[in-house]
Design a protein around this motif. Structure first.
Motif, PDB file in Angstrom:
ATOM      1  N   SER A 501       0.843  -1.189   0.000  1.00  0.00           N
ATOM      2  CA  SER A 501       0.000   0.000   0.000  1.00  0.00           C
ATOM      3  C   SER A 501       0.884   1.248   0.000  1.00  0.00           C
ATOM      4  O   SER A 501       2.082   1.167   0.272  1.00  0.00           O
ATOM      5  CB  SER A 501      -0.940   0.030   1.200  1.00  0.00           C
ATOM      6  N   THR A 502       0.235   2.370  -0.321  1.00  0.00           N
ATOM      7  CA  THR A 502       0.955   3.626  -0.487  1.00  0.00           C
ATOM      8  C   THR A 502       0.233   4.720   0.290  1.00  0.00           C
ATOM      9  O   THR A 502      -0.999   4.740   0.306  1.00  0.00           O
ATOM     10  CB  THR A 502       0.949   4.029  -1.987  1.00  0.00           C
ATOM     11  N   ALA A 503       0.993   5.611   0.881  1.00  0.00           N
ATOM     12  CA  ALA A 503       0.379   6.781   1.506  1.00  0.00           C
ATOM     13  C   ALA A 503       1.215   8.019   1.203  1.00  0.00           C
ATOM     14  O   ALA A 503       2.446   7.959   1.162  1.00  0.00           O
ATOM     15  CB  ALA A 503       0.271   6.587   3.019  1.00  0.00           C
ATOM     16  N   LYS A 504       0.509   9.096   0.974  1.00  0.00           N
ATOM     17  CA  LYS A 504       1.161  10.386   0.827  1.00  0.00           C
ATOM     18  C   LYS A 504       0.728  11.237   2.023  1.00  0.00           C
ATOM     19  O   LYS A 504      -0.470  11.351   2.302  1.00  0.00           O
ATOM     20  CB  LYS A 504       0.728  11.056  -0.478  1.00  0.00           C
ATOM     21  N   VAL A 505       1.689  11.766   2.739  1.00  0.00           N
ATOM     22  CA  VAL A 505       1.373  12.552   3.934  1.00  0.00           C
ATOM     23  C   VAL A 505       2.024  13.924   3.783  1.00  0.00           C
ATOM     24  O   VAL A 505       3.205  14.028   3.438  1.00  0.00           O
ATOM     25  CB  VAL A 505       1.892  11.860   5.212  1.00  0.00           C
ATOM     26  N   ARG A 506       1.230  14.945   4.025  1.00  0.00           N
ATOM     27  CA  ARG A 506       1.710  16.314   3.913  1.00  0.00           C
ATOM     28  C   ARG A 506       1.533  17.004   5.270  1.00  0.00           C
ATOM     29  O   ARG A 506       0.435  16.991   5.843  1.00  0.00           O
ATOM     30  CB  ARG A 506       0.891  17.029   2.843  1.00  0.00           C
ATOM     31  N   LEU A 507       2.624  17.565   5.752  1.00  0.00           N
ATOM     32  CA  LEU A 507       2.565  18.308   7.011  1.00  0.00           C
ATOM     33  C   LEU A 507       2.887  19.755   6.690  1.00  0.00           C
ATOM     34  O   LEU A 507       3.909  20.049   6.075  1.00  0.00           O
ATOM     35  CB  LEU A 507       3.603  17.733   7.996  1.00  0.00           C
ATOM     36  N   GLU A 508       1.986  20.645   7.084  1.00  0.00           N
ATOM     37  CA  GLU A 508       2.249  22.060   6.814  1.00  0.00           C
ATOM     38  C   GLU A 508       1.632  22.913   7.919  1.00  0.00           C
ATOM     39  O   GLU A 508       0.844  22.428   8.731  1.00  0.00           O
ATOM     40  CB  GLU A 508       1.680  22.464   5.454  1.00  0.00           C
ATOM     41  N   ALA A 509       2.024  24.179   7.891  1.00  0.00           N
ATOM     42  CA  ALA A 509       1.464  25.118   8.859  1.00  0.00           C
ATOM     43  C   ALA A 509       0.393  25.942   8.158  1.00  0.00           C
ATOM     44  O   ALA A 509       0.623  26.466   7.070  1.00  0.00           O
ATOM     45  CB  ALA A 509       2.562  26.027   9.400  1.00  0.00           C
ATOM     46  N   VAL A 510      -0.797  25.983   8.748  1.00  0.00           N
ATOM     47  CA  VAL A 510      -1.873  26.811   8.213  1.00  0.00           C
ATOM     48  C   VAL A 510      -2.310  27.732   9.337  1.00  0.00           C
ATOM     49  O   VAL A 510      -2.755  27.255  10.386  1.00  0.00           O
ATOM     50  CB  VAL A 510      -3.049  25.939   7.721  1.00  0.00           C
ATOM     51  N   ALA A 511      -2.175  29.008   9.101  1.00  0.00           N
ATOM     52  CA  ALA A 511      -2.523  30.008  10.110  1.00  0.00           C
ATOM     53  C   ALA A 511      -1.861  29.697  11.453  1.00  0.00           C
ATOM     54  O   ALA A 511      -2.489  29.746  12.508  1.00  0.00           O
ATOM     55  CB  ALA A 511      -4.050  30.105  10.268  1.00  0.00           C
ATOM     56  N   GLY A 512      -0.615  29.312  11.367  1.00  0.00           N
ATOM     57  CA  GLY A 512       0.141  29.087  12.592  1.00  0.00           C
ATOM     58  C   GLY A 512      -0.134  27.753  13.275  1.00  0.00           C
ATOM     59  O   GLY A 512       0.402  27.473  14.336  1.00  0.00           O
ATOM     60  N   GLU A 513      -0.982  26.958  12.658  1.00  0.00           N
ATOM     61  CA  GLU A 513      -1.314  25.648  13.254  1.00  0.00           C
ATOM     62  C   GLU A 513      -0.740  24.543  12.369  1.00  0.00           C
ATOM     63  O   GLU A 513      -0.831  24.632  11.136  1.00  0.00           O
ATOM     64  CB  GLU A 513      -2.837  25.465  13.292  1.00  0.00           C
ATOM     65  N   PRO A 514      -0.232  23.476  12.968  1.00  0.00           N
ATOM     66  CA  PRO A 514       0.217  22.360  12.131  1.00  0.00           C
ATOM     67  C   PRO A 514      -0.995  21.553  11.637  1.00  0.00           C
ATOM     68  O   PRO A 514      -1.932  21.309  12.395  1.00  0.00           O
ATOM     69  CB  PRO A 514       1.071  21.526  13.090  1.00  0.00           C
ATOM     70  N   VAL A 515      -0.953  21.222  10.358  1.00  0.00           N
ATOM     71  CA  VAL A 515      -2.075  20.493   9.740  1.00  0.00           C
ATOM     72  C   VAL A 515      -1.499  19.344   8.934  1.00  0.00           C
ATOM     73  O   VAL A 515      -0.476  19.506   8.258  1.00  0.00           O
ATOM     74  CB  VAL A 515      -2.867  21.442   8.811  1.00  0.00           C
ATOM     75  N   VAL A 516      -2.178  18.210   8.997  1.00  0.00           N
ATOM     76  CA  VAL A 516      -1.731  17.037   8.238  1.00  0.00           C
ATOM     77  C   VAL A 516      -2.789  16.655   7.214  1.00  0.00           C
ATOM     78  O   VAL A 516      -3.988  16.639   7.516  1.00  0.00           O
ATOM     79  CB  VAL A 516      -1.461  15.839   9.183  1.00  0.00           C
ATOM     80  N   LEU A 517      -2.334  16.367   5.997  1.00  0.00           N
ATOM     81  CA  LEU A 517      -3.222  15.843   4.961  1.00  0.00           C
ATOM     82  C   LEU A 517      -2.740  14.439   4.619  1.00  0.00           C
ATOM     83  O   LEU A 517      -1.569  14.247   4.291  1.00  0.00           O
ATOM     84  CB  LEU A 517      -3.161  16.737   3.720  1.00  0.00           C
ATOM     85  N   VAL A 518      -3.655  13.475   4.736  1.00  0.00           N
ATOM     86  CA  VAL A 518      -3.317  12.086   4.432  1.00  0.00           C
ATOM     87  C   VAL A 518      -4.009  11.699   3.137  1.00  0.00           C
ATOM     88  O   VAL A 518      -5.238  11.801   3.022  1.00  0.00           O
ATOM     89  CB  VAL A 518      -3.758  11.129   5.563  1.00  0.00           C
ATOM     90  N   HIS A 519      -3.239  11.290   2.170  1.00  0.00           N
ATOM     91  CA  HIS A 519      -3.803  10.945   0.863  1.00  0.00           C
ATOM     92  C   HIS A 519      -3.431   9.509   0.532  1.00  0.00           C
ATOM     93  O   HIS A 519      -2.253   9.184   0.428  1.00  0.00           O
ATOM     94  CB  HIS A 519      -3.242  11.904  -0.202  1.00  0.00           C
ATOM     95  N   THR A 520      -4.450   8.671   0.406  1.00  0.00           N
ATOM     96  CA  THR A 520      -4.227   7.289  -0.037  1.00  0.00           C
ATOM     97  C   THR A 520      -5.305   6.944  -1.044  1.00  0.00           C
ATOM     98  O   THR A 520      -6.267   7.683  -1.222  1.00  0.00           O
ATOM     99  CB  THR A 520      -4.330   6.273   1.119  1.00  0.00           C
ATOM    100  N   ALA A 521      -5.137   5.809  -1.696  1.00  0.00           N
ATOM    101  CA  ALA A 521      -6.159   5.307  -2.620  1.00  0.00           C
ATOM    102  C   ALA A 521      -7.031   4.258  -1.938  1.00  0.00           C
ATOM    103  O   ALA A 521      -7.709   3.482  -2.604  1.00  0.00           O
ATOM    104  CB  ALA A 521      -5.491   4.732  -3.862  1.00  0.00           C
ATOM    105  N   MET A 522      -6.997   4.230  -0.621  1.00  0.00           N
ATOM    106  CA  MET A 522      -7.790   3.234   0.097  1.00  0.00           C
ATOM    107  C   MET A 522      -9.281   3.452  -0.099  1.00  0.00           C
ATOM    108  O   MET A 522      -9.796   4.543   0.085  1.00  0.00           O
ATOM    109  CB  MET A 522      -7.495   3.311   1.597  1.00  0.00           C
ATOM    110  N   ALA A 523      -9.985   2.406  -0.477  1.00  0.00           N
ATOM    111  CA  ALA A 523     -11.437   2.484  -0.607  1.00  0.00           C
ATOM    112  C   ALA A 523     -12.069   2.358   0.778  1.00  0.00           C
ATOM    113  O   ALA A 523     -11.936   1.327   1.433  1.00  0.00           O
ATOM    114  CB  ALA A 523     -11.940   1.382  -1.531  1.00  0.00           C
ATOM    115  N   GLU A 524     -12.726   3.430   1.188  1.00  0.00           N
ATOM    116  CA  GLU A 524     -13.486   3.373   2.445  1.00  0.00           C
ATOM    117  C   GLU A 524     -14.835   2.755   2.101  1.00  0.00           C
ATOM    118  O   GLU A 524     -15.658   3.375   1.432  1.00  0.00           O
ATOM    119  CB  GLU A 524     -13.671   4.773   3.024  1.00  0.00           C
ATOM    120  N   VAL A 525     -15.041   1.524   2.530  1.00  0.00           N
ATOM    121  CA  VAL A 525     -16.300   0.838   2.204  1.00  0.00           C
ATOM    122  C   VAL A 525     -17.143   0.639   3.460  1.00  0.00           C
ATOM    123  O   VAL A 525     -18.112  -0.109   3.456  1.00  0.00           O
ATOM    124  CB  VAL A 525     -16.041  -0.522   1.520  1.00  0.00           C
TER     125      VAL A 525
END
Lengths: 805, 309
Positions: A501-525
Motif C-alpha cells: 500500500s501507499t500513503a502520501k502525507v503532507r505536514l504544513e502550517a496553516v494560520a500558525g497551526e500544524p495540519v496534516v493531509l493524508v492521501h491514499t487510494a484506500m477504498a473506504e467501504v
C-alpha cells in the motif's frame, strides 16, 4: 457546465488530542449516513449526462446466433447501443484470469451475462431500448455441478483456455486445484489405524450474497485530453484501472478513478461491474454516463460467495487427540474465474481449521460451471470450511462423549504450531483462550419456569420467540440450545502476492497551526479507514488537525479493501510515511534549532506531541510549526508486508500467509422444533485483534461479521434452479438478510496480543467473526434439536417434522 | 402514463368509469414496486391519496345487533394495529406482520384486496372474521361483496373494471381470534403460509382463513364445520371445557387438507401443509383457552350458540 458532485476532503478534527490510536473516535460520515445525507455513488450527477443500461442474458448457457439492434438505435433519446463487435480494444478482463468478456460474443455462460450496453437520455429509455434489442439465442444444456463439469462428455466452459493455472489443473473445467498434504503415506496409514473414533460426513454451503445496500453505480466523464474520469464505488481503484485501461484502449494515466460514496462491499466490489460499460458509453458518446443497478440487477451484477460441497473425515484417539483429517472441498466458481483460484488456496490451506493435526490430506478445487460467477466474499474460502470442520468437531465430541469446548481446546493450535502447509504460526494464536472466554460468559437467563408458562396463557412478547411478530408460538415447541465454534482466517493477500500500500502525507502550517493531509487510494467501504488513518497520523505526528484526502488514482495503489488488510497495510503505509515525515521534521530541527536545546543533538529519541517536539520524558523543546518553517513536508511512500510463498502445487507446502486471525463464538438459540423456526438469543464473541486501533470500530466489525454469519446459517441463499442454472430469488423479498429482530445481543470480548510483525501489533478483524458465527449458530441448533444439520442455510423443513419428542 | 388525482370519492368513481384501465394507487407499496421494475406499465394511475374518507374507520351497525368496523380502504396497517386491535383482533395481528413499520404506515387493506395476492397478510383474517367488501361504481353505486366471494383466482378478484374498493366492513369480534404466519425471518417477511381462526360464539360458528397455500386465500370449511359440530355436540360453548385432543388434531388435519400448496422459492408444499397443521393446532388452543378463561367476556356471550344447536 455544472461541476460533477465529487467527494470532498474529509476533515477529521478530533475533539481532543488524545484521539490517536486506541481511542474510539467517531466516523466523520456516521451521522450523514444515519440521517440519509451521505452522498453515495448512486447520487452522482452531471449536467448533460446520459444513463447507461446493460442488456443481460436470460439464459445460463446459450449460443448467440445474432444480435439485431436496429429498433433500439432508432428509439428517440437513445445515443448509443454497443455490442461485442463495437469494443475498441481488449475484449476480456478479470481479476486473476482475463476470461470474462466485456460483452458476450457468440456464447453466454451465465444467467445475466452482459450482451449489449445502451446509453440514453433517461434511464427508462435506456431500459426500454435494451428490451428492443433482438438476440437470437440457441439454448445449450447448462453445466451445473462437478459431475456435469468433469464427467466424460463435459462441455468445456472455456475451450482452448490458456492461463497460469491451466497446465496444472486435472480438467479444463477446474479453475484451480490445491492439495495440502502433511505427513508421509506411511504415517498417514498408521494414524488411520490408530484412530479409536472416526467421524465422516458430507456438508453443503449455499450461495450467499454480499447484499450490500448501495447497488453498483458510478459516473464516467470523458475528459478533454481524450482520457476518462470515473467516479466509482469500488474496493480497489488501481486494480479497476489496470483492467479498464486495456478495455478502453487508453494508457493507465488517462484513466483516472476517484472513489465515490460506497454503500458496503463485502467482496462484491472486487470485480468490476458497471466500470467498463459506463466508460465505453461515455467515450462513444462524448457525454458523461451514469449507471446505477437496481436491486434486481445487482443480484446479477456481482459475484457471490462460492457454494460448496465438502467431505470431511476426522479420526481421534479415545482421549480426544485428533490424529488425522481428510477433506475435499468443491467450490462452484460459476462461469468466470474471478478470484476463485485464491479462494481455493484459502479453503485448502485453512481447511483443517485452528487445530494442530499431525496428519492431513486435504484438497480444494473450484469448478467452471454455468452457475452465477462466484468470487470474493467476507471470509473468502475459509467460511465454507469452517462450517464443515466445526460440525465435525461437534460430532466427534458427541461420539467421544467429550465436552465440545474441551475437545476443541485440547487440539487447538497455539503460537509455534505448524499449519498443514508447514507454515509456523510465529505470532500469538490464543485459540484455547478464546474458547475458554466465550464459555465462561454467563448464559442469558431462561424465562422463569421456561416457556411452558407462556404457553399456558401468560402474557408473552412474541418478538422474543422464534417467529417473532409472525405470532407462531407462545412457547409451544420451543427448545433452547447452546453452541460453540472457532475459526482461522488469513489476513492480507497470500501465496507470494505483494499487496503493498501507499500513503502520501503532507505536514504544513496553516494560520500558525500544524495540519496534516493524508492521501491514499484506500477504498473506504465502511470499515473505518478514514477514522483510523487520522488516528495514526495524530499519534505519529502529534497533530490534532488531520484531513483525509479523497481516495483516487493520483496517488499510488493502496491495494484492495479486502482480506482484513487495510488497517494493516494502508494503516501501515500511513504510519510508515508519517515516520518519514517525522524524520524529515527532526532533521530540519537539528539543522535549524540545535543551538536552542541540547536534546536536539544528544542522540536521544524525540517525540511529537500536541504540536510540539518533546524529549522522551515529555519536555517540550520546540513548536512543531517553528521547526517546520514555511515549507511543507510531503512524502509518498509504500509499505510492504513480509513476503509470502506460493503453495506447492502437489503438497500445498509453503509459508503462504501473512498473518492469521482467530475468533470464537458461543451462540444461544431457541428453536421452534415443530415449525423449524429459530431465534438466536445471544451470539457472544471473543477475538484477538492484536491491537484495537479504534475499539468501537473493532466491535462494529465483529458485530457485523457475526450477523452476516448468522444470516448464512439461517436465511441467506441465492437459489439457483437445478436444471436451468437460473437465479430464482433476485430480490430482498426472497433473498432474506437478518433484520434487527433477528440480530441478538452480541457481547464481545477483545484480546490484544500483539503480533510483532504488524504495525502496532494489530491483527485484521473483519472476517474471522464471519467464519465462526455460522457454525456456532448451527451447533446451538444441533444442541436444541439433536439433528445433524449438515447444510447451511438451514431451512425450516430441515427441522420441522424431524425432531423426536 | 396519465396520472389522475381526484379530490373526492365521486370524482374518483367518475374517473374510474371513464378510464376503467386506470390502476388505483393509494399507499403504493405494491404498485410502485411493479412500476419501478417495469413489470407493469399501466396507461393511467388513479391516485386516491387526496380522498381523506378512505383513511377513516368508524363503528357502525350497533342498532342492528351486528356491529362492524367500516375500515376505509386506505386506513394504514399501523392504524389498525394501534386502534382496532380490540374489535378486530385477527386483522390487527395480521397487520402487525406486514412488512416494516414504514410500509405499515403506507399500506392498507384496500391494496391487499385490490392486488388479491394469495400472500397478502390481511386475507386470512378477513376470511376468518367474515368481512364484507364495499365495492362501488359511479353507475351502479355500492355493492356489498362477502369476502367468501371476493377472490376469484391468482391475483384476481371480483371487482368490475369500473369499481373501486371504498372500505371493508369487518364484524366486531364476538369471540377470540388469532392470526399466525410462517416466514423464515423474525420480521419483515413475506408469508410462506399463514392461518387465521375466529370463534363466533354468538352464531356458534368457527371461521378460518389460509394464506399463501392455494391459488387464492381460502377457508378451511371442512375444519370449520367439524369444529363447530364438536363444540355444539359437547355443549362446549356453554361448558367452556377443554377440547378433546383428538378434535384438535382432526381440526388441524382438516385445515392442512384444505390447502393446495406448491413448492416454490419460499418453501415446499409439504412444509406448508405441515406448518398449517401446527398453526391450526396452536391458534385453536389459544382462542379456545381465551374463551374458556372468560377473556372472551368482553365479546357477546355464547348463549346464541345453544339456540343454534
Amino acid at each position: 457546465m455544472t461541476a460533477t458532485r465529487c467527494p470532498e476532503p474529509t476533515p477529521t478534527h478530533a475533539a481532543a488530542s488524545s484521539a490517536g490510536i486506541g481511542a474510539s473516535t467517531l466516523r466523520p460520515d456516521g451521522i450523514l449516513k444515519v440521517t440519509g445525507e451521505f452522498a453515495y455513488s448512486s447520487d452522482l450527477w452531471h449536467e448533460d449526462m446520459l444513463w447507461g443500461h446493460t442488456l443481460r442474458s436470460p439464459h445460463a448457457h446459450a449460443e448467440i446466433r445474432g444480435i439485431d439492434v436496429t429498433e433500439a438505435v432508432r428509439m428517440p433519446g437513445v445515443h448509443a447501443v454497443l455490442t461485442h463487435d463495437d469494443l475498441p480494444a481488449a475484449t476480456h478482463y478479470g481479476l486473476e484470469f482475463a476470461d470474462q468478456p466485456v460483452l458476450a460474443k457468440d456464447r453466454v455462460r451465465f444467467h445475466g451475462e452482459p450482451v449489449a450496453f445502451v446509453a440514453a437520455d433517461h434511464p427508462e429509455t435506456a431500459r426500454r431500448a435494451a428490451a428492443k434489442i433482438k438476440v437470437a439465442y440457441a439454448p445449450l444444456p447448462p453445466v451445473t455441478d462437478e459431475a456435469s463439469a468433469t464427467g466424460p462428455d463435459a462441455v468445456l466452459i472455456h475451450p482452448g483456455r490458456h492461463d497460469h493455472r491451466s497446465d496444472a489443473v486435472p480438467h479444463p473445467n477446474i479453475v484451480h486445484h490445491q492439495p495440502v498434504i502433511r505427513g508421509d503415506d506411511g504415517a498417514w496409514a498408521a494414524a488411520k489405524a490408530r484412530a479409536d473414533v472416526v467421524v465422516a460426513a458430507d456438508y453443503e454451503v449455499g450461495m450467499q450474497d454480499q447484499a450490500f445496500l448501495g447497488p453498483e453505480s458510478g459516473l464516467a466523464v470523458p475528459a478533454e485530453d481524450g482520457g476518462i474520469d470515473l467516479y466509482i464505488a469500488t474496493q480497489w481503484l488501481h486494480v479497476d484501472r489496470q483492467q479498464l485501461a486495456p478495455v478502453l484502449g487508453l494508457p493507465e494515466e488517462k484513466v483516472r478513478l476517484t472513489l465515490s460514496g460506497v454503500g458496503g462491499a463485502f467482496g462484491a466490489r472486487e470485480d468490476m461491474s458497471m466500470q467498463a460499460p459506463a466508460c465505453l458509453l461515455a467515450m462513444h458518446t462524448g457525454r458523461p454516463v451514469k449507471m446505477v443497478y437496481n436491486r434486481y440487477e445487482s443480484f446479477f451484477g456481482h459475484v457471490h460467495r462460492h457454494p460448496a460441497k465438502l467431505h470431511y473425515e476426522h479420526g481421534a484417539t479415545k482421549d480426544g487427540e485428533i490424529l488425522y483429517v481428510e477433506y475435499r472441498i468443491v467450490l462452484d466458481g460459476g462461469a468466470y474465474a474471478s478470484s476463485s483460484a485464491s479462494v481455493v488456496g484459502n479453503a485448502a490451506s485453512l481447511g483443517a481449521g485452528p487445530y494442530d493435526i499431525p496428519h492431513v490430506r486435504g484438497e480444494a478445487l473450484a469448478l467452471y460451471t454455468n452457475n452465477p460467477p462466484c468470487g470474493a466474499m467476507r471470509g473468502f474460502g475459509a467460511v465454507q470450511a469452517c462450517f464443515a470442520y466445526e460440525a465435525q468437531l461437534d460430532k466427534l465430541a458427541a461420539k467421544l462423549g467429550m465436552d465440545r469446548v474441551e475437545l476443541r481446546r485440547r487440539n487447538a493450535v497455539g503460537e509455534g504450531s505448524l499449519m498443514p502447509t508447514g507454515q509456523e504460526i510465529d505470532q500469538p494464536a490464543p485459540v484455547a483462550e478464546l474458547l475458554r472466554r466465550v464459555k465462561a460468559l454467563p448464559l442469558p437467563p431462561e424465562r422463569d419456569g421456561g416457556w411452558g408458562r407462556a404457553a399456558a396463557g401468560e402474557d408473552v412478547d412474541v418478538r422474543s420467540l422464534p417467529g417473532g411478530l409472525s405470532n407462531t408460538s407462545h412457547g409451544e415447541g420451543i427448545r433452547r440450545g447452546v453452541g460453540y465454534a472457532v475459526g482461522i482466517k488469513n489476513v492480507g493477500y497470500s501465496e507470494g502476492f505483494d499487496d503493498y500500500s501507499t500513503a502520501k502525507v503532507r505536514l504544513e502550517a496553516v494560520a500558525g497551526e500544524p495540519v496534516v493531509l493524508v492521501h491514499t487510494a484506500m477504498a473506504e467501504v465502511g470499515q473505518g479507514g478514514v477514522t483510523v488513518h487520522a488516528q495514526i497520523a495524530r499519534t505519529e505526528l502529534g497533530v490534532d488537525r488531520v484531513t483525509i484526502h479523497p481516495a483516487d488514482t493520483q496517488v499510488g495503489s493502496a491495494g484492495s479493501t479486502s482480506a482484513c488488510r487495510q488497517t494493516y497495510m494502508t494503516g501501515g503505509a500511513v504510519k510508515h510515511t508519517c515516520e518519514l515525515v517525522r524524520e524529515e521534521l527532526l532533521r530540519r530541527g537539528r539543522e535549524r534549532l540545535a543551538h536552542r536545546h541540547p536534546a536536539w543533538l544528544a542522540g536521544v529519541e524525540l517525540v511529537l506531541e500536541s504540536g510540539k517536539v518533546c524529549t522522551h520524558d515529555g519536555e517540550p523543546i520546540a513548536d512543531l510549526v517553528e521547526v517546520l518553517g514555511e515549507e511543507p513536508i510531503e512524502i509518498e511512500a509504500e509499505f510492504h508486508h513480509r513476503p509470502t510463498e506460493p503453495f506447492h502445487p502437489r503438497t500445498g507446502q509453503g509459508a503462504g500467509h501473512v498473518q492469521y486471525s482467530f475468533c470464537a463464538h458461543r451462540a444461544v438459540v431457541e428453536v421452534d422444533t415443530d415449525l423449524g423456526l429459530v431465534k438466536v438469543v445471544e451470539l457472544a464473541a471473543a477475538q484477538d485483534v492484536g491491537k484495537a486501533l479504534n475499539p468501537l470500530s473493532v466491535v462494529g466489525q465483529i458485530h457485523g461479521g457475526s450477523t452476516q454469519g448468522l444470516g448464512l446459517a439461517l436465511m441467506e441463499e441465492i437459489q439457483v434452479s437445478a436444471d436451468g442454472a437460473l437465479i430464482r430469488n433476485p430480490s430482498f423479498t426472497d433473498y432474506l438478510i437478518p433484520t434487527i429482530l433477528d440480530t441478538p445481543p452480541m457481547p464481545v470480548d477483545i484480546l490484544e496480543l500483539a503480533d510483532g510483525n504488524a504495525p502496532y501489533g494489530l491483527r485484521g478483524v473483519g472476517e474471522a467473526p464471519t467464519l465462526s458465527s455460522t457454525p456456532a449458530v448451527m451447533s446451538a441448533i444441533r444442541d436444541a434439536t439433536g439433528l445433524a444439520l449438515d447444510r447451511v442455510p438451514l431451512r425450516p423443513e430441515h427441522i420441522a417434522g424431524h425432531v423426536s419428542g | 402514463m396519465d396520472f389522475l388525482r381526484p379530490a373526492t370519492w365521486d370524482e374518483a368513481l367518475a374517473a374510474k368509469a371513464g378510464r376503467p384501465d386506470a390502476v388505483p394507487l393509494s399507499g403504493g407499496t405494491d404498485i410502485m414496486v411493479e412500476i419501478n421494475f417495469d413489470h407493469r406499465r399501466p396507461d393511467a394511475l388513479l391516485d386516491l391519496n387526496r380522498i381523506a374518507d378512505l383513511r377513516e374507520h368508524t363503528r357502525e351497525g350497533d342498532g342492528s345487533g351486528a356491529p362492524y368496523i367500516r375500515v376505509g380502504a386506505a386506513v394504514p396497517y399501523s392504524t389498525i394495529v394501534e386502534h382496532l386491535h380490540g374489535p378486530l383482533p385477527a386483522l390487527a395481528l395480521a397487520s402487525h406482520t406486514v412488512a416494516s413499520p414504514q410500509i405499515r404506515n403506507r399500506g392498507g387493506v384496500g391494496g391487499n384486496l385490490g392486488t388479491a395476492s394469495p400472500a397478502g397478510d390481511a386475507h386470512p383474517a378477513l376470511l376468518a372474521a367474515d368481512a364484507v367488501v364495499e365495492a362501488e361504481s359511479a353507475e351502479r353505486g355500492v355493492r356489498l361483496v362477502p369476502i367468501d366471494d371476493f377472490y376469484t383466482g391468482v391475483k384476481r378478484n371480483c371487482l368490475a373494471p369500473d369499481e373501486l374498493i371504498r372500505a371493508v366492513r369487518v364484524p366486531v369480534a364476538d369471540g377470540p381470534q388469532q392470526f399466525s404466519k410462517v416466514g423464515t425471518r423474525n420480521a419483515m417477511v413475506i408469508a410462506v403460509c399463514a392461518f387465521s381462526v375466529a370463534l363466533h360464539p354468538r352464531s356458534g360458528r368457527v371461521r378460518t382463513g389460509i394464506g399463501s397455500a392455494a391459488p387464492t386465500p381460502v377457508r378451511a370449511r371442512a375444519a370449520e364445520d367439524f369444529l363447530a359440530g364438536v363444540l355444539a355436540e359437547e355443549r362446549a360453548w356453554q361448558r367452556r371445557g377443554a377440547l378433546p385432543p383428538s378434535a384438535v388434531r382432526e381440526f388441524a388435519d382438516l385445515v392442512s387438507g384444505a390447502a393446495s400448496p406448491i413448492d416454490d422459492v419460499r418453501g415446499t408444499g409439504d412444509y406448508r401443509r405441515h406448518a398449517l397443521r401446527v398453526m391450526a393446532r396452536r391458534t385453536l388452543a389459544w382462542v379456545w383457552d381465551e374463551y374458556r378463561d372468560g377473556h372472551g367476556d368482553g365479546y357477546e356471550d355464547g348463549e346464541g350458540a345453544g339456540a343454534c344447536a
